[in-house]
Design a protein around this motif. Sequence first.
Motif, PDB file in Angstrom:
ATOM      1  N   ILE A  69       0.828  -1.207   0.000  1.00 31.84           N
ATOM      2  CA  ILE A  69       0.000   0.000   0.000  1.00 31.84           C
ATOM      3  C   ILE A  69       0.860   1.253   0.000  1.00 31.84           C
ATOM      4  O   ILE A  69       0.593   2.227  -0.708  1.00 31.84           O
ATOM      5  CB  ILE A  69      -0.941   0.015   1.232  1.00 31.84           C
ATOM      6  N   SER A  80       0.978   4.277  -2.812  1.00 32.18           N
ATOM      7  CA  SER A  80       0.919   5.717  -2.521  1.00 32.18           C
ATOM      8  C   SER A  80       2.071   6.459  -3.179  1.00 32.18           C
ATOM      9  O   SER A  80       1.895   7.565  -3.703  1.00 32.18           O
ATOM     10  CB  SER A  80       0.974   5.958  -1.003  1.00 32.18           C
ATOM     11  N   LEU A  92       1.496   6.691  -6.866  1.00 36.11           N
ATOM     12  CA  LEU A  92       0.471   7.713  -7.107  1.00 36.11           C
ATOM     13  C   LEU A  92       1.082   9.108  -7.051  1.00 36.11           C
ATOM     14  O   LEU A  92       0.783   9.971  -7.883  1.00 36.11           O
ATOM     15  CB  LEU A  92      -0.638   7.563  -6.056  1.00 36.11           C
ATOM     16  N   THR A 146      -6.828   4.856 -11.688  1.00 37.76           N
ATOM     17  CA  THR A 146      -7.027   3.506 -11.158  1.00 37.76           C
ATOM     18  C   THR A 146      -6.441   3.384  -9.750  1.00 37.76           C
ATOM     19  O   THR A 146      -7.061   2.817  -8.851  1.00 37.76           O
ATOM     20  CB  THR A 146      -6.365   2.475 -12.093  1.00 37.76           C
ATOM     21  N   SER A 192      -8.610   5.001  -7.290  1.00 38.34           N
ATOM     22  CA  SER A 192      -9.771   4.170  -7.015  1.00 38.34           C
ATOM     23  C   SER A 192      -9.401   3.011  -6.074  1.00 38.34           C
ATOM     24  O   SER A 192     -10.104   2.715  -5.112  1.00 38.34           O
ATOM     25  CB  SER A 192     -10.342   3.660  -8.337  1.00 38.34           C
ATOM     26  N   ILE A 193      -8.256   2.371  -6.350  1.00 41.32           N
ATOM     27  CA  ILE A 193      -7.810   1.256  -5.499  1.00 41.32           C
ATOM     28  C   ILE A 193      -7.603   1.731  -4.059  1.00 41.32           C
ATOM     29  O   ILE A 193      -7.999   1.073  -3.098  1.00 41.32           O
ATOM     30  CB  ILE A 193      -6.492   0.658  -6.044  1.00 41.32           C
ATOM     31  N   LEU A 194      -6.978   2.903  -3.922  1.00 43.94           N
ATOM     32  CA  LEU A 194      -6.669   3.419  -2.591  1.00 43.94           C
ATOM     33  C   LEU A 194      -7.884   4.076  -1.927  1.00 43.94           C
ATOM     34  O   LEU A 194      -7.803   4.516  -0.773  1.00 43.94           O
ATOM     35  CB  LEU A 194      -5.505   4.413  -2.666  1.00 43.94           C
ATOM     36  N   GLY A 195      -8.992   4.142  -2.644  1.00 39.16           N
ATOM     37  CA  GLY A 195     -10.178   4.763  -2.051  1.00 39.16           C
ATOM     38  C   GLY A 195     -10.079   6.274  -2.012  1.00 39.16           C
ATOM     39  O   GLY A 195     -10.672   6.923  -1.150  1.00 39.16           O
ATOM     40  N   LEU A 196      -9.318   6.851  -2.961  1.00 37.30           N
ATOM     41  CA  LEU A 196      -9.091   8.296  -2.941  1.00 37.30           C
ATOM     42  C   LEU A 196      -9.904   9.024  -4.002  1.00 37.30           C
ATOM     43  O   LEU A 196      -9.671  10.188  -4.287  1.00 37.30           O
ATOM     44  CB  LEU A 196      -7.601   8.594  -3.121  1.00 37.30           C
TER      45      LEU A 196
END
Lengths: 223, 223
Positions: free
Chosen positions: A11, A15, A18, A73, A76-80
């Motif tokens: 994770i 980050s 990203l 993407t 979206s995966i990280l819920g951001l």
Amino acid sequence: MSRRDISEFTIRRLSLYLRSLRELREAGTEVVSSRQLADGSGTTPAQVRKDLSLFGSFGKRGRGYQVRELLETLESILGLDRQWRVALVGAGKIGRALLGYADLERRGFRVAAAFDTDPEKIGTSHYGVTVRALEELEETLRAEQVEMGIIATPPAAAQDTATRLVEAGVTGILNFAPVKVDVPPEVTLRGVDVVLELEGLSFALTSDVAGGSRREPGSAAGG
Amino acid sequence: MSRRDISEFTIRRLSLYLRSLRELREAGTEVVSSRQLADGSGTTPAQVRKDLSLFGSFGKRGRGYQVRELLETLESILGLDRQWRVALVGAGKIGRALLGYADLERRGFRVAAAFDTDPEKIGTSHYGVTVRALEELEETLRAEQVEMGIIATPPAAAQDTATRLVEAGVTGILNFAPVKVDVPPEVTLRGVDVVLELEGLSFALTSDVAGGSRREPGSAAGG
């Protein structure tokens, strides 16, 4: 695949990817290689490909990734791809520094409420957030639909704060108090501890383990 | 065994054991079990025994560890049986919060100097530390024999700060700026990044990976 199976390290790397992608987008770059993403986050191209493959197939071998699409993407995966509502408990030095940290809101974390027990702090405003009395915690968190909490209290108050945050419906907690707090298994807890980080540096800067630092309790040697 | 072979996680756990041991000593407790140490640091008794066995043999099966002796040994392993001299670069909100953090000195980390580029901050004192002009960095670090640096600058200044700290002899850096900095391999770098921690919570709080969050760049699906 359950998200629980994905390590904290993966994770963290997502980050960092990203962050690199955001810089690339701002610079107008359209395609990025796994090598570039790796360099920007201190890892290897193979690790980048492995991490991303956990979430589907991206890019084509030798052709790199589309910056904008991979960025969306990962968000979206990280819920951001939404905004999180965060409560801050403790408006001391660390707490106020956090309130002033503009990146929080820009990155999707809005401090919806702040609390303290100090009458001198209650009612003051910092960067648009008014400090409330701790007694108002439960009511405010429910009204503001807060999902995350930041603990920036003195150590002695940290556990009680965590318990109250959880009872008020918070399921993610970031703990700045230098003490361990217990939360139920369904709550996610992260800690930031400056002393712990400095102790890690201290260990690394201390020369290799020699005889003198091995000591058997109860023996006279090495005393 | 080289210290480089020991994972950052093991070191973090050693710090947590040390914290538990300090509390036990203050409470007057003389003997502690691996179970108690495990409970105090969120791990298992087997992990405690394994971690400690890396550094020699401690305690006797079923008889626990002597609190005072294990505490002193862990302090020695972590390099905390001495004081470290630390420089802080950046006297903004985070930097000043760190200066006011009494636990630093109590845990063996003395901020020997602080620096900033803002003329309004230079010359001001916070908790006994006077902020100096950044131009004085190299000279001051050498004079004060500083070994560790804390970067609390804006992101754009972080890499230059890291480079200057390393050139001035610092071999351990704690980076609070939300940006990756590069240091030579012989320098140990740790980072504290609030947004990164919150993104970890965001990931955990986002429901399990479903079709909608898997997306193939270039395909129309999931857009």
